[in-house]
Design a protein around this motif. Structure first.
Motif, PDB file in Angstrom:
ATOM      1  N   GLU A  20       0.826  -1.208   0.000  1.00  0.00           N
ATOM      2  CA  GLU A  20       0.000   0.000   0.000  1.00  0.00           C
ATOM      3  C   GLU A  20       0.858   1.254   0.000  1.00  0.00           C
ATOM      4  O   GLU A  20       0.574   2.211  -0.716  1.00  0.00           O
ATOM      5  CB  GLU A  20      -0.927   0.001   1.212  1.00  0.00           C
ATOM      6  CG  GLU A  20      -2.041  -1.003   1.123  1.00  0.00           C
ATOM      7  CD  GLU A  20      -2.942  -0.976   2.331  1.00  0.00           C
ATOM      8  OE1 GLU A  20      -2.733  -0.130   3.217  1.00  0.00           O
ATOM      9  OE2 GLU A  20      -3.865  -1.801   2.387  1.00  0.00           O
ATOM     10  N   LEU A  24       0.914   4.056  -2.979  1.00  0.00           N
ATOM     11  CA  LEU A  24       0.631   5.457  -2.697  1.00  0.00           C
ATOM     12  C   LEU A  24       1.801   6.355  -3.094  1.00  0.00           C
ATOM     13  O   LEU A  24       1.608   7.440  -3.641  1.00  0.00           O
ATOM     14  CB  LEU A  24       0.315   5.639  -1.206  1.00  0.00           C
ATOM     15  CG  LEU A  24      -1.049   5.136  -0.763  1.00  0.00           C
ATOM     16  CD1 LEU A  24      -1.152   5.182   0.748  1.00  0.00           C
ATOM     17  CD2 LEU A  24      -2.144   5.959  -1.402  1.00  0.00           C
ATOM     18  N   LEU A  28       1.811   9.295  -5.901  1.00  0.00           N
ATOM     19  CA  LEU A  28       2.268  10.644  -5.582  1.00  0.00           C
ATOM     20  C   LEU A  28       3.359  11.108  -6.544  1.00  0.00           C
ATOM     21  O   LEU A  28       3.340  12.252  -7.007  1.00  0.00           O
ATOM     22  CB  LEU A  28       2.776  10.689  -4.144  1.00  0.00           C
ATOM     23  CG  LEU A  28       3.229  12.042  -3.620  1.00  0.00           C
ATOM     24  CD1 LEU A  28       2.045  12.999  -3.536  1.00  0.00           C
ATOM     25  CD2 LEU A  28       3.869  11.883  -2.261  1.00  0.00           C
TER      26      LEU A  28
END
Length: 62
Positions: A20, A24, A28
């Motif tokens: 995860e 992420l 980004l």
């Protein structure tokens, strides 16, 4: 407690947490690089918008 908050607070294995986090971080980085690639165009559009606003108000440009 809301369902989304319970989903965020659920226990995770180390592998799931790492996956995860890496997804992420990848999202980004991709969104940040896309923003930096289009930032000059966005600034130019904003400049044209502000110049038009000043023209409508009757202020001289420059």
């Amino acid at each position: 407690m809301s369902l989304a908050y319970r989903w965020l607070r659920r226990p995770r294995s180390r592998g799931q947490a790492a996956a995860e986090f890496s997804l992420l971080l990848l999202g980004l980085l991709v969104s940040g690089s896309a923003f930096l690639a289009f930032a000059p165009d966005l600034l130019a559009i904003f400049t044209v918008y502000v110049a038009g606003f000043y023209l409508v108000l009757g202020y001289p440009l420059g």
